[in-house]
Design a protein around this motif. Sequence first.
Motif, PDB file in Angstrom:
ATOM      1  N   GLN A  26      -2.807  -6.276   8.378  1.00 35.00           N
ATOM      2  CA  GLN A  26      -2.865  -7.099   7.179  1.00 35.00           C
ATOM      3  C   GLN A  26      -1.844  -6.662   6.136  1.00 35.00           C
ATOM      4  O   GLN A  26      -1.496  -5.486   6.038  1.00 35.00           O
ATOM      5  CB  GLN A  26      -4.274  -7.057   6.583  1.00 35.00           C
ATOM      6  CG  GLN A  26      -5.375  -7.501   7.526  1.00 35.00           C
ATOM      7  CD  GLN A  26      -5.069  -8.830   8.203  1.00 35.00           C
ATOM      8  OE1 GLN A  26      -4.910  -9.857   7.544  1.00 35.00           O
ATOM      9  NE2 GLN A  26      -4.997  -8.805   9.528  1.00 35.00           N
ATOM     10  N   THR A  27      -1.402  -7.630   5.342  1.00 31.75           N
ATOM     11  CA  THR A  27      -0.471  -7.347   4.251  1.00 31.75           C
ATOM     12  C   THR A  27      -1.139  -6.452   3.204  1.00 31.75           C
ATOM     13  O   THR A  27      -2.300  -6.665   2.849  1.00 31.75           O
ATOM     14  CB  THR A  27      -0.026  -8.659   3.581  1.00 31.75           C
ATOM     15  OG1 THR A  27       0.588  -9.500   4.554  1.00 31.75           O
ATOM     16  CG2 THR A  27       0.956  -8.380   2.448  1.00 31.75           C
ATOM     17  N   GLY A  28      -0.400  -5.463   2.720  1.00 37.84           N
ATOM     18  CA  GLY A  28      -0.926  -4.579   1.690  1.00 37.84           C
ATOM     19  C   GLY A  28      -1.788  -3.459   2.223  1.00 37.84           C
ATOM     20  O   GLY A  28      -2.425  -2.747   1.441  1.00 37.84           O
ATOM     21  N   VAL A  29      -1.841  -3.291   3.544  1.00 35.80           N
ATOM     22  CA  VAL A  29      -2.662  -2.241   4.156  1.00 35.80           C
ATOM     23  C   VAL A  29      -1.748  -1.154   4.724  1.00 35.80           C
ATOM     24  O   VAL A  29      -0.794  -1.439   5.444  1.00 35.80           O
ATOM     25  CB  VAL A  29      -3.557  -2.804   5.278  1.00 35.80           C
ATOM     26  CG1 VAL A  29      -4.306  -1.682   5.990  1.00 35.80           C
ATOM     27  CG2 VAL A  29      -4.539  -3.821   4.706  1.00 35.80           C
ATOM     28  N   SER A  30      -2.028   0.084   4.382  1.00 35.05           N
ATOM     29  CA  SER A  30      -1.280   1.220   4.922  1.00 35.05           C
ATOM     30  C   SER A  30      -2.235   2.132   5.684  1.00 35.05           C
ATOM     31  O   SER A  30      -3.425   2.216   5.363  1.00 35.05           O
ATOM     32  CB  SER A  30      -0.577   1.996   3.804  1.00 35.05           C
ATOM     33  OG  SER A  30      -1.515   2.464   2.850  1.00 35.05           O
ATOM     34  N   ILE A  31      -1.709   2.805   6.681  1.00 38.22           N
ATOM     35  CA  ILE A  31      -2.511   3.692   7.530  1.00 38.22           C
ATOM     36  C   ILE A  31      -2.471   5.098   6.953  1.00 38.22           C
ATOM     37  O   ILE A  31      -1.402   5.667   6.735  1.00 38.22           O
ATOM     38  CB  ILE A  31      -2.001   3.690   8.972  1.00 38.22           C
ATOM     39  CG1 ILE A  31      -2.099   2.275   9.555  1.00 38.22           C
ATOM     40  CG2 ILE A  31      -2.800   4.675   9.828  1.00 38.22           C
ATOM     41  CD1 ILE A  31      -1.547   2.157  10.963  1.00 38.22           C
ATOM     42  N   GLY A  32      -3.643   5.643   6.679  1.00 38.51           N
ATOM     43  CA  GLY A  32      -3.746   6.980   6.123  1.00 38.51           C
ATOM     44  C   GLY A  32      -4.043   8.025   7.177  1.00 38.51           C
ATOM     45  O   GLY A  32      -3.894   7.793   8.384  1.00 38.51           O
ATOM     46  N   LEU A 128      -6.202  -0.266   1.254  1.00 42.34           N
ATOM     47  CA  LEU A 128      -6.056  -1.702   1.035  1.00 42.34           C
ATOM     48  C   LEU A 128      -5.648  -1.921  -0.417  1.00 42.34           C
ATOM     49  O   LEU A 128      -6.404  -1.592  -1.332  1.00 42.34           O
ATOM     50  CB  LEU A 128      -7.381  -2.419   1.319  1.00 42.34           C
ATOM     51  CG  LEU A 128      -8.207  -1.908   2.521  1.00 42.34           C
ATOM     52  CD1 LEU A 128      -9.514  -2.679   2.637  1.00 42.34           C
ATOM     53  CD2 LEU A 128      -7.407  -1.996   3.802  1.00 42.34           C
ATOM     54  N   GLU A 129      -4.471  -2.496  -0.623  1.00 43.84           N
ATOM     55  CA  GLU A 129      -3.959  -2.639  -1.982  1.00 43.84           C
ATOM     56  C   GLU A 129      -3.482  -4.062  -2.236  1.00 43.84           C
ATOM     57  O   GLU A 129      -2.916  -4.717  -1.355  1.00 43.84           O
ATOM     58  CB  GLU A 129      -2.821  -1.656  -2.229  1.00 43.84           C
ATOM     59  CG  GLU A 129      -3.247  -0.200  -2.058  1.00 43.84           C
ATOM     60  CD  GLU A 129      -2.190   0.784  -2.514  1.00 43.84           C
ATOM     61  OE1 GLU A 129      -1.862   0.766  -3.711  1.00 43.84           O
ATOM     62  OE2 GLU A 129      -1.715   1.541  -1.658  1.00 43.84           O
ATOM     63  N   GLY A 130      -3.745  -4.535  -3.463  1.00 45.05           N
ATOM     64  CA  GLY A 130      -3.286  -5.850  -3.862  1.00 45.05           C
ATOM     65  C   GLY A 130      -3.855  -6.243  -5.199  1.00 45.05           C
ATOM     66  O   GLY A 130      -5.009  -5.925  -5.515  1.00 45.05           O
ATOM     67  N   SER A 131      -3.053  -6.943  -6.013  1.00 41.16           N
ATOM     68  CA  SER A 131      -3.478  -7.454  -7.321  1.00 41.16           C
ATOM     69  C   SER A 131      -4.087  -6.374  -8.202  1.00 41.16           C
ATOM     70  O   SER A 131      -5.097  -6.593  -8.877  1.00 41.16           O
ATOM     71  CB  SER A 131      -4.479  -8.608  -7.131  1.00 41.16           C
ATOM     72  OG  SER A 131      -3.907  -9.642  -6.361  1.00 41.16           O
ATOM     73  N   GLY A 132      -3.501  -5.182  -8.164  1.00 38.43           N
ATOM     74  CA  GLY A 132      -3.965  -4.107  -9.023  1.00 38.43           C
ATOM     75  C   GLY A 132      -5.212  -3.401  -8.549  1.00 38.43           C
ATOM     76  O   GLY A 132      -5.749  -2.540  -9.258  1.00 38.43           O
ATOM     77  N   THR A 133      -5.701  -3.737  -7.366  1.00 40.02           N
ATOM     78  CA  THR A 133      -6.907  -3.108  -6.816  1.00 40.02           C
ATOM     79  C   THR A 133      -6.545  -2.222  -5.628  1.00 40.02           C
ATOM     80  O   THR A 133      -5.760  -2.614  -4.769  1.00 40.02           O
ATOM     81  CB  THR A 133      -7.925  -4.176  -6.365  1.00 40.02           C
ATOM     82  OG1 THR A 133      -8.370  -4.913  -7.495  1.00 40.02           O
ATOM     83  CG2 THR A 133      -9.128  -3.530  -5.685  1.00 40.02           C
ATOM     84  N   LYS A 161     -11.267   2.427  -5.382  1.00 43.29           N
ATOM     85  CA  LYS A 161     -10.570   3.549  -5.999  1.00 43.29           C
ATOM     86  C   LYS A 161      -9.966   3.165  -7.344  1.00 43.29           C
ATOM     87  O   LYS A 161      -9.846   4.004  -8.242  1.00 43.29           O
ATOM     88  CB  LYS A 161      -9.459   4.050  -5.070  1.00 43.29           C
ATOM     89  CG  LYS A 161      -9.965   4.711  -3.795  1.00 43.29           C
ATOM     90  CD  LYS A 161     -10.791   5.951  -4.110  1.00 43.29           C
ATOM     91  CE  LYS A 161     -11.196   6.695  -2.852  1.00 43.29           C
ATOM     92  NZ  LYS A 161     -12.002   7.908  -3.155  1.00 43.29           N
ATOM     93  N   GLN A 162      -9.601   1.885  -7.474  1.00 42.97           N
ATOM     94  CA  GLN A 162      -8.965   1.441  -8.714  1.00 42.97           C
ATOM     95  C   GLN A 162      -9.028  -0.078  -8.794  1.00 42.97           C
ATOM     96  O   GLN A 162      -8.854  -0.765  -7.785  1.00 42.97           O
ATOM     97  CB  GLN A 162      -7.509   1.900  -8.747  1.00 42.97           C
ATOM     98  CG  GLN A 162      -6.705   1.414  -9.942  1.00 42.97           C
ATOM     99  CD  GLN A 162      -5.261   1.864  -9.873  1.00 42.97           C
ATOM    100  OE1 GLN A 162      -4.970   3.028  -9.631  1.00 42.97           O
ATOM    101  NE2 GLN A 162      -4.337   0.939 -10.064  1.00 42.97           N
ATOM    102  N   GLY A 163      -9.286  -0.603  -9.991  1.00 44.60           N
ATOM    103  CA  GLY A 163      -9.194  -2.031 -10.219  1.00 44.60           C
ATOM    104  C   GLY A 163     -10.519  -2.766 -10.155  1.00 44.60           C
ATOM    105  O   GLY A 163     -11.592  -2.183 -10.317  1.00 44.60           O
ATOM    106  N   ASP A 164     -10.453  -4.064  -9.877  1.00 50.14           N
ATOM    107  CA  ASP A 164     -11.587  -4.972  -9.881  1.00 50.14           C
ATOM    108  C   ASP A 164     -12.414  -4.792  -8.605  1.00 50.14           C
ATOM    109  O   ASP A 164     -11.852  -4.733  -7.500  1.00 50.14           O
ATOM    110  CB  ASP A 164     -11.057  -6.406  -9.968  1.00 50.14           C
ATOM    111  CG  ASP A 164     -12.149  -7.456  -9.907  1.00 50.14           C
ATOM    112  OD1 ASP A 164     -13.289  -7.145 -10.282  1.00 50.14           O
ATOM    113  OD2 ASP A 164     -11.857  -8.584  -9.467  1.00 50.14           O
TER     114      ASP A 164
END
Length: 288
Positions: A26-32, A128-133, A161-164
């Motif tokens: 998915q877009t905005g997803v990175s593997i940790g 999972l990151e997107g729209s400030g979250t 972790k952060q955001g809405d």
Amino acid sequence: MAEELEIKLSLTPVALNQAAEWLSAQTGVSIGAEKTLINRYYDTPAGDLNHQKVALRVRQAGDKYIQTLKTKGEFVDGAHRRQEWEWPLMGRELNIGLIADTPVGQDVNLAALQPVFETNFVRRIRMLEGSGTTIECALDQGSILAGGQRRDLCELELELKQGDPGPLLDWARALAGRVPVFLNLISKAEQGYALAGLHQPVPLAEQDPLVNRVLHGLSRAWLSGAVDEALTADLRGLSDRDALPDTLAGELAWLKGALDSGENVADLAAGTTRLGQLQLALLELPEE
């Protein structure tokens, strides 16, 4: 002290791997990182921490050790919200002095704390990151150990972790549409206490929202393998609500029929996406 907000889904190992593959694409997803976590939980012989709905553990991740104290908190809009204290340790031994400065330390004989059970698993991370979250998705697979007994552990946790917080449910719904998931209100610690024979989750209070009572009842049935009278009554009450959407009413009828015929909740959760989707759809109902 921090506040934790997360959604916990139980899956089969096959579904967990499918979820990991889908998330990774998915877009905005990175593997940790992937790491092995060894977690030892402590309580007094009388279960004083459990009676206060508190969990205390020491976690080993490689050569690092963290002591964590968590409250059970509350279930709001599909997510668990609770207080959490964390302290780095030099080794695997519990440091009771750190707990003395928390509210728990005033009511428990800290000298009586001893290991009760372990939850040991491999954790894979997807961010999972997107729209400030920013959401951390932890995919956990391993086992719970207590008194010579073992229970499989296979979960996916979405933690804000952060955001809405809104995207937490969005991601959960997206996963529920692709693989069988179960919205689980029973924590790893509660599963450990049950395996150790020290505690079984009990029905929520009558003043709790009906949807929460139904979801908790399904989680109790998932853990114990049996449907109790409280869940039966709460499902009946939910099905009798006025102005239920036709689709939701039909899915509730399906669930009631399956449980009445003796179907096991864990088997239902593993065998179809319908149960997880129904659980998440119930969260959209207004309170009465």
